[in-house]
Design a protein around this motif. Structure first.
Motif, PDB file in Angstrom:
ATOM      1  N   GLU A  41       0.208  -5.682  -0.934  1.00 57.91           N
ATOM      2  CA  GLU A  41       0.135  -6.608   0.196  1.00 57.91           C
ATOM      3  C   GLU A  41       1.389  -6.579   1.064  1.00 57.91           C
ATOM      4  O   GLU A  41       1.484  -7.304   2.053  1.00 57.91           O
ATOM      5  CB  GLU A  41      -0.112  -8.034  -0.319  1.00 57.91           C
ATOM      6  CG  GLU A  41      -1.467  -8.207  -0.990  1.00 57.91           C
ATOM      7  CD  GLU A  41      -1.733  -9.639  -1.400  1.00 57.91           C
ATOM      8  OE1 GLU A  41      -0.971 -10.521  -0.948  1.00 57.91           O
ATOM      9  OE2 GLU A  41      -2.694  -9.884  -2.149  1.00 57.91           O
TER      10      GLU A  41
ATOM     11  N   ALA B 160      -5.321  -9.857   2.686  1.00 57.89           N
ATOM     12  CA  ALA B 160      -3.999 -10.109   3.263  1.00 57.89           C
ATOM     13  C   ALA B 160      -4.154 -10.861   4.584  1.00 57.89           C
ATOM     14  O   ALA B 160      -4.071 -10.254   5.661  1.00 57.89           O
ATOM     15  CB  ALA B 160      -3.249  -8.794   3.461  1.00 57.89           C
TER      16      ALA B 160
ATOM     17  N   HIS C 282      -1.450 -10.338   7.430  1.00 64.28           N
ATOM     18  CA  HIS C 282      -0.984  -8.967   7.635  1.00 64.28           C
ATOM     19  C   HIS C 282      -0.798  -8.687   9.130  1.00 64.28           C
ATOM     20  O   HIS C 282      -1.762  -8.582   9.888  1.00 64.28           O
ATOM     21  CB  HIS C 282      -1.993  -7.985   7.034  1.00 64.28           C
ATOM     22  CG  HIS C 282      -1.440  -6.625   6.754  1.00 64.28           C
ATOM     23  ND1 HIS C 282      -1.128  -5.726   7.757  1.00 64.28           N
ATOM     24  CD2 HIS C 282      -1.134  -6.011   5.586  1.00 64.28           C
ATOM     25  CE1 HIS C 282      -0.675  -4.616   7.211  1.00 64.28           C
ATOM     26  NE2 HIS C 282      -0.656  -4.764   5.900  1.00 64.28           N
TER      27      HIS C 282
END
Length: 372
Positions: free
Chosen positions: A89, A213, A216
């Motif tokens: 991640e 995620a 992100h």
């Protein structure tokens, strides 16, 4: 005659004083290099233009050391070890996958191979052959194919579609090898843009990323392209996507800077109004990005991306001191938007840097006035 000499003296005096007076009023003049009034970035310890690193947006010494070793020895094992030690991640994993794929793609372009020559990027092919179950190698190979499609073929052509379909299959294989890793799906966002995924299919892909995620930054930047006017959305849809992401971003998240990227993607090719970059929309986006930068972790790997774009806007908005603050943090690396859109990123960055220094000094700034 005396009057004539007096007029000539006043004229000469005006040529001496004019640069000083104009600098004091905050006016920037274009002068030749070496002129006493020329801005000198070297006075601030900035890197010479020819030494600027165009590969990365910011420092990653571990990556650079491994890249040098892999390219020198053509042995992939150091790259495999580095990716294996980079969290799934972590934004850094996505950047490192991009860097390895980009290095292999560049090698292949420089050495396409032939009867008596091994093609460049051979280490990546060996990596995939010797470790077909390695998730890092699978991800780098998939991203390599994505970059090859964009660099060697024209969107909409059969060649482009064939390479992208191969990349899509490679992304699926990489995802199977690392179920919790968002990177294979982030790579597919570029494929979705190139192959014009229908909205429903794109949304399904996006949900897979958000599940893995949700904050992100790299994924949001890739998705933003899909929603832009020049691809499969509109200015309104791109702004809406960026502003929604910024609104739900927790404190410390760089997603608050996403509206600035949306503004950049929709800038007019020619801007004739001097105050354009001081408009309400751009000012609001700049403020959001500045807040994100000030509250983000200093080691956030996507922080340099935001700082580079901020520099671009702050220079054009004539916010010189704030532009210089960004330069202190990013100087030396230019592998980020907007510089990478140029055929000579280092030169493009150097021009913006020189303008920042000139504007800063024209308004009374000096190296001593900047934080260390």
């Amino acid at each position: 005659m005396a009057i004539l000499w007096l007029l000539m003296a006043l004229l000469m005096l005006s040529f001496v004083l004019l640069p000083v007076m104009r600098r004091r009023r905050g006016v920037i003049r274009q002068v030749l290099p070496g002129h006493p009034d020329a801005a000198d970035p070297a006075a601030y310890g900035f890197v010479r233009q020819e030494e600027l690193d165009v590969r990365l947006p910011g420092p990653d010494q571990d990556l650079l050391a491994v890249l040098e070793l892999v390219q020198r020895t053509q042995d992939y094992r150091a790259a495999a070890q580095l990716l294996a030690g980079t969290g799934a991640e972590d934004e850094l994993r996505w950047q490192r996958v991009q860097a390895f794929a980009g290095a292999a793609s560049l090698e292949l372009r420089q050495r396409p191979g032939g009867i008596h020559e091994t093609p460049g990027g051979q280490w990546l092919r060996v990596w995939r052959a010797e470790q077909p179950k390695d998730a890092g190698g699978a991800a780098v190979h998939a991203e390599f194919l994505v970059q090859q499609a964009w660099r060697t073929a024209t969107p909409g052509t059969e060649d482009f579609r064939i390479i992208m379909e191969e990349a899509r299959e490679a992304c699926a294989q990489a995802a199977l090898l690392a179920p919790g890793d968002p990177v294979p799906y982030v790579m597919e966002l570029s494929i979705a843009r190139g192959l014009a995924y229908p909205r429903a299919e794109f949304e399904q892909l996006w949900l897979k990323i958000i599940d893995r995620a949700p904050q992100h930054m790299g994924a949001h930047l890739a998705a933003l392209h899909y929603w832009c006017e020049k691809w499969h959305g509109s200015r309104e849809q791109a702004y809406s996507f960026a502003e929604a992401a910024a609104a739900r971003a927790p404190e410390g998240s760089l997603l608050a800077a996403l509206p600035l990227f949306a503004v950049f993607e929709h800038l007019p090719e020619v801007t004739t109004v001097r105050s354009f970059f001081q408009s309400e929309v751009i000012t609001k986006a700049i403020h959001g990005a500045l807040h994100a930068v000030h509250s983000a972790r200093p080691d956030d790997p996507t922080l340099p991306h935001v700082r580079h774009l901020l520099l671009f806007f702050l220079v054009r908005a004539e916010r010189w001191a704030e532009a210089m603050e960004q330069l202190i943090h990013i100087d030396g690396h230019v592998g980020a938007l907007p510089w990478t859109l140029s055929t000579d990123p280092a030169a493009e960055f150097a021009v913006a840097r020189a303008l920042a220094v000139a504007g800063y000094e024209a308004n009374g700034g000096s190296p001593a006035g900047l934080p260390g």
